[in-house]
Design a protein around this motif. Structure first.
Motif, short mmCIF file in Angstrom:
data_model
loop_
_atom_site.label_atom_id
_atom_site.label_comp_id
_atom_site.label_asym_id
_atom_site.label_seq_id
_atom_site.Cartn_x
_atom_site.Cartn_y
_atom_site.Cartn_z
N LEU A 1 0.93 -1.48 -0.10
CA LEU A 1 -0.19 -0.16 -0.15
C LEU A 1 0.93 1.24 -0.01
CD1 LEU A 1 -2.95 -0.82 2.47
CD2 LEU A 1 -2.96 -0.54 0.21
N PRO A 2 0.62 2.28 -0.89
CA PRO A 2 1.36 3.27 -0.88
C PRO A 2 0.68 4.36 0.26
CG PRO A 2 -0.42 3.47 -2.56
CD PRO A 2 -0.46 2.17 -2.11
N ARG A 3 1.44 5.48 0.42
CA ARG A 3 0.98 6.64 1.48
C ARG A 3 0.99 7.86 0.78
NH1 ARG A 3 4.49 5.98 6.66
NH2 ARG A 3 6.03 6.42 5.13
N LEU B 1 1.97 8.55 -8.31
CA LEU B 1 1.76 7.46 -9.14
C LEU B 1 1.45 6.29 -8.44
CD1 LEU B 1 5.09 8.19 -11.27
CD2 LEU B 1 2.64 8.23 -12.04
N ARG B 2 2.06 5.84 -7.28
CA ARG B 2 1.90 4.50 -6.71
C ARG B 2 0.26 4.70 -6.27
NH1 ARG B 2 5.85 3.46 -2.44
NH2 ARG B 2 4.63 1.41 -2.12
N VAL B 3 -0.40 5.82 -5.77
CA VAL B 3 -1.53 6.02 -5.12
C VAL B 3 -2.60 5.61 -6.35
CG1 VAL B 3 -3.33 7.26 -4.29
CG2 VAL B 3 -1.18 7.27 -3.34
N VAL B 4 -2.44 6.28 -7.42
CA VAL B 4 -3.21 6.19 -8.40
C VAL B 4 -3.15 4.59 -9.11
CG1 VAL B 4 -3.92 6.88 -10.92
CG2 VAL B 4 -3.21 8.45 -9.17
N ALA B 5 -2.24 4.02 -9.16
CA ALA B 5 -1.75 2.78 -9.86
C ALA B 5 -2.45 1.64 -8.91
CB ALA B 5 -0.35 2.45 -10.03
N ARG B 6 -2.45 1.85 -7.62
CA ARG B 6 -2.94 1.04 -6.69
C ARG B 6 -4.49 0.67 -6.77
NH1 ARG B 6 -4.50 -2.46 -5.12
NH2 ARG B 6 -4.73 -3.90 -3.12
N LYS C 1 -7.58 -3.08 9.43
CA LYS C 1 -8.39 -2.05 8.58
C LYS C 1 -7.54 -1.18 8.02
CE LYS C 1 -11.90 -0.11 10.47
NZ LYS C 1 -12.78 0.77 11.38
N LEU C 2 -7.89 -1.07 6.53
CA LEU C 2 -7.00 0.00 5.74
C LEU C 2 -7.87 0.63 4.86
CD1 LEU C 2 -6.74 -1.50 2.84
CD2 LEU C 2 -5.24 -3.05 4.09
N LYS C 3 -7.30 1.81 4.26
CA LYS C 3 -7.86 2.82 3.52
C LYS C 3 -7.28 2.50 2.01
CE LYS C 3 -9.54 6.83 6.02
NZ LYS C 3 -9.54 6.39 7.57
N LEU C 4 -8.40 2.71 1.11
CA LEU C 4 -7.51 2.67 -0.36
C LEU C 4 -8.42 3.78 -0.98
CD1 LEU C 4 -8.64 -0.94 -1.59
CD2 LEU C 4 -6.26 0.20 -1.04
N PRO C 5 -7.62 5.13 -0.75
CA PRO C 5 -8.04 6.01 -1.47
C PRO C 5 -8.00 5.95 -3.04
CG PRO C 5 -5.57 6.27 -0.83
CD PRO C 5 -6.26 5.17 -0.29
#
Length: 878
Positions: A132-134, A489-494, A576-580
């Motif tokens: 997961l990116p941050r 880039l990592r957030v969008v790709a994820r 628990k985790l967030k996926l923006p």
């Protein structure tokens, strides 16, 4: 001799409980161990040392670390669980040093202590391929500052010196103030002017709302959407309001002769370095203007004043004398407060302003003509164009329909317009939510990496765009916090189950998906001798077995949660985790199921060194690995091949076991050719291909003019293993180290099926009027008049009411209890009726049972009317 001894008694907080002692003479490790009965481990220069080797003496330059591990706290916990996690030291050795350095350790000492720290907390949720990116370093922490993702109340803000938002896909956004809002008055009406920055680039605006209400419901609002390069024409935008002027009263001095007004001011209208060409003041008659006649009617009264201005330089020194901008009079016959704005055009410059009242203030009780100076504004010279940003301008008239709070709840639902690559050229900006074109925008835009098209894998992005469109995967994200380009880039790709990487100076994106044709094949003949290393990440009591995915739901535009758990999981340890960027429940669930499957099925890691063959695959590619040591099939090389008889001779003997066996060989491009079903040949090193075709498959290389084909052999499920490439690290001009994770088909099958339904209310529900179930009544053995009443617990119930009746009309309460049973006397004998209700916030419905038909009375011949005499057609008769 000089060495260092570190003793850490709390691996979770090493910086608070460590002892560092220099060593001046050679001593055995055993003699340096701490005197404690708690389990402890020894790390020598960052590597664990078994107790059998503690007889080794310390050498010059060594760093010895003893880490005391926590004991179990009861409740079935295992005090040795941290020791059992030694397998994940593979990760700790790589990342321990930087982490410990941030705690105050340095050099080898940092690596030695931090290894144990990470080993105790490293395997909560495992996903080695796509971690997961941050966003912005810590997306969860940045939410409080985001006007849209806020954990408290969302609303419009003036986020000074913060990034202008970049929006991808379709999203609701509370746009930031692009200029200071200001107020003007006209016709005794108040008008509020707001300018908002929606975001960088072009947008397809679907709706403009105040909270949840469309702006069309407010007749008092005018708005203008300004596309990039456009100009705001609805009102002047570069306006500054003086904070010094805030409702000071204009007074009249009667102590001087002749009477004169007191000078109010001067106050500076605009700051140094700015140029104004218009000044404005607001005058307010706070009690209205009137004279109360004897008959109750009102006569007009007025108030007069003079406005003066003086030019200043940037140092605040006057450069002209005072000039009169205007002499004004306000008249009315009303008790309603009067408010009016007065504008004055001036020679461009910096100004200070003062106001003088020119008539007397009436002091009798029948009159009112008090006036105050409400505010001072300067309209600056400048362009009303804001470059490549979409703006929103609003002019709002205050009314009962529009409150001050509502005016800061302006939000927009919009979809980003981005160029789309069609294989040969870019389209005009088009509304899209595809992660592919968001990635391209980050790579190409001036606020991004600014890369030319030649350094972006556009063909790969187009292929991924087609895959994401078929799956329904979208990226709907607001980036309004500072972040690196790589993290963006990592957030969008994820959001599309992918990650970016650079290869040969070209930005590429890999999506984790099944790969029908592996990119390369490796066997002991392609590996450097003794370079194979296997790591197994063993699950523990802290390993997650379910994933609670938080996503920003596009139906309510709030954070919601969906649980993803594998079919046989009991979800005892959910994480628990967030996926923006994900706003669809089905997509969030699919990604949660994918991560849960990775966490369970991708726990075997392999690394080895090879020659230039290691440069054949790319990051994320699927390769096949055959090796005898972990029993991943049998490997050899082709020595001879007879196409006519399909007979292949190998350099080594192979063993046939039960079941069908297959063979593959490495082609000239490094990819496996096959698999082909094989049967035993005339010798142990000879096999016969069953389903091979020369034209389709070619023949293996067996001569000396090129390298012989490497072969993998075994049963269908054990011919080799497939693995994903995690890293490719050149070690020399001819040596490459590969790190892989063994793959599983279950990872790609986990996200099929139905998405769990959503509840409109995300908190646990509490029944306000709980219902009662399972009410029964029985008699005590041998005593039919003593009854035992019981029922099932009711969710949300705080207590229960028990009442008795003889006729069902008049009821007597006999108990109010928190238990789920009642023991008492059947007051009315066989005619006793019982009713019970559960009480939560309010009382729930009554549930009734008849004692005579459910207790011992039904079998008693002494009852007034025996049950079996009520019907002549007895239930046991034929």
């Amino acid at each position: 001799m000089k060495a260092t001894l570190i003793t850490c008694r709390d691996p979770l907080r090493p910086q608070l409980s460590r002892e560092i002692v220099p060593l001046r003479r050679r001593r055995r490790l055993r003699a340096l161990a701490p005197r404690t009965r708690q389990p402890h481990i020894c790390l020598l220069n960052g590597r664990p040392v078994l107790r059998a080797e503690w007889g080794r003496k310390v050498r010059h330059g060594d760093v010895v670390a003893f880490v005391v591990l926590p004991q179990g706290g009861g409740g079935g916990s295992n005090p040795l669980r941290f020791i059992l996690q030694i397998a994940i030291l593979y990760v700790a050795v790589q990342f321990g040093g930087p982490l410990a350095a941030s705690m105050g350790f340095t050099s080898t000492a940092a690596a030695a202590v931090s290894t144990a720290v990470i080993a105790t907390a490293g395997n909560v949720l495992l996903n080695a391929l796509i971690p997961l990116p941050r966003l912005g370093g810590n997306f969860a922490a940045s939410e409080a500052a985001s006007p849209t993702y806020s954990l408290t109340a969302s609303g419009n803000q003036a986020r000074i010196e913060q990034p202008i938002p970049v929006i991808y896909g379709r999203h609701l956004v509370y746009p930031d103030f692009a200029a200071q809002p200001y107020i003007e008055y006209g016709g005794n009406e108040q008008y509020l002017y707001q300018l908002h920055a929606v975001g960088q680039g072009y947008y397809d605006i679907e709706a403009i709302r105040i909270e949840d209400t469309p702006i069309s419901s407010f007749e008092e609002i005018q708005y203008q959407v300004i596309s990039p390069g456009g100009t705001v024409t609805l009102f002047p935008t570069q306006v500054v309001t003086s904070i010094e002027v805030s409702g000071q009263e204009l007074t009249w001095n009667t102590t001087v002769t002749p009477n004169a007004g007191d000078v109010l001011g001067p106050f500076v209208a605009n700051g140094a370095g700015t140029t104004a060409n218009t000044l404005a003041i607001d005058i307010i008659a706070t009690r209205g203007l009137y004279y109360a006649n004897d008959d109750g009617s009102l006569s007009a009264r007025s108030a007069s004043w003079r406005v003066e201005a003086q030019r200043l330089d940037d140092a605040g020194t006057p450069i002209t004398g005072w000039s009169t901008l205007g002499t004004e009079t306000l008249s009315a016959a009303t008790t309603t407060p009067q408010r009016q704005t007065y504008r004055y055009n001036v020679t461009p410059g910096r100004y200070q302003v003062r106001v003088v009242r020119t008539d007397a203030k009436l002091t009798d009780t029948r009159s009112a003509n008090e006036i105050v100076w409400g505010s001072l504004r300067a309209y600056l010279i400048g362009s009303n164009s804001y470059g490549q940003i979409t703006m929103l301008a609003l002019r709002m008239r205050a009314s009962n329909n529009l409150s001050q709070l509502a005016s800061r709840k302006i939000n927009v639902i919009c979809t980003r317009k981005l160029p789309i690559w069609n294989g040969s050229s870019w389209s005009t900006p088009t509304a899209t939510a595809s992660p592919a074109w968001a990635l391209a925008d980050i790579a190409r835009a001036s606020y991004g990496a600014g890369l030319p098209d030649s350094r972006i894998d556009l063909a790969g992005l187009k292929s991924l765009a087609d895959q994401w469109a078929a799956r329904g995967d979208e990226c709907n994200l607001i980036m309004d916090q500072q972040s690196t380009i790589w993290e963006a880039l990592r957030v969008v790709a994820r959001t599309g189950r992918a990650f970016p990487f650079l290869q040969g100076g070209v930005l590429r994106v890999y999506r984790d998906a099944p790969q029908a044709l592996p990119a390369a094949m490796f066997s002991p003949r392609t590996m450097v001798k003794q370079s194979l290393a296997l790591t197994y990440k063993m699950p523990s009591t802290e390993t997650a077995d379910a994933v609670d995915v938080e996503y920003f739901d596009r139906l309510v535009w709030k954070w919601r949660t969906v649980r993803a758990q594998l079919p046989d999981s009991i979800a005892a340890v959910p994480v628990k985790l967030k996926l923006p960027g994900i706003t669809d429940r089905a997509q969030a669930w699919r990604e949660g199921m994918y991560m849960a499957a990775c966490n369970r099925f991708r726990r075997r890691f392999v690394s080895f060194s090879t020659e230039m063959d290691g440069l054949i695959p790319s990051l994320g590619d699927t390769v096949v690995v055959a090796h005898d040591m972990p029993q991943w099939g049998q490997s050899s090389e082709a020595v001879a091949f007879d196409p006519a008889t399909r007979t292949l001779t190998l350099a080594d003997a192979v063993t046939f076991t039960t079941g069908t066996h297959y063979l593959s060989w490495r082609g000239r491009d490094g990819r496996p050719v096959g698999p082909f079903q094989v049967a035993p040949g005339a010798a142990a090193n000879v096999v016969v291909l069953q389903d091979w075709d020369l034209l389709l498959n070619g023949a293996p290389d067996t001569g000396y003019d090129r390298e012989r084909s490497h072969v993998a052999f075994g049963p269908a499920a054990a011919q080799y293993v497939t693995a994903k490439v995690l890293s490719i690290t050149p070690r020399s001009q001819s040596s490459v180290e590969l790190s892989l994770v063994v793959d599983s088909d279950y990872v790609y099958q986990a996200d099929t099926g139905a998405t769990p339904g959503a509840s409109a209310w995300q908190l646990p529900l509490t029944a306000t009027a709980p219902s009662l179930r399972g009410l029964i009544a029985r008699s005590q053995p041998g005593n039919v008049d003593q009854m035992v009443i019981s029922w099932a617990p009711s969710p949300g119930a705080e207590r229960y009411l028990v009442e008795l009746s003889a006729d069902g009309n008049s009821w007597t309460r006999v108990s109010e209890t928190t238990a789920t049973s009642y023991l008492g006397r059947a007051v009315y004998g066989v005619a006793t009726q019982i009713r019970v209700a559960a009480v939560g916030i309010t009382r729930g419905p009554w549930t009734t049972v008849y004692y005579g038909s459910s207790a011992g009375y039904m079998w008693s011949a002494n009852a007034a009317t025996a049950m079996w005499t009520l019907n002549t057609n007895k239930m046991w008769s034929a």
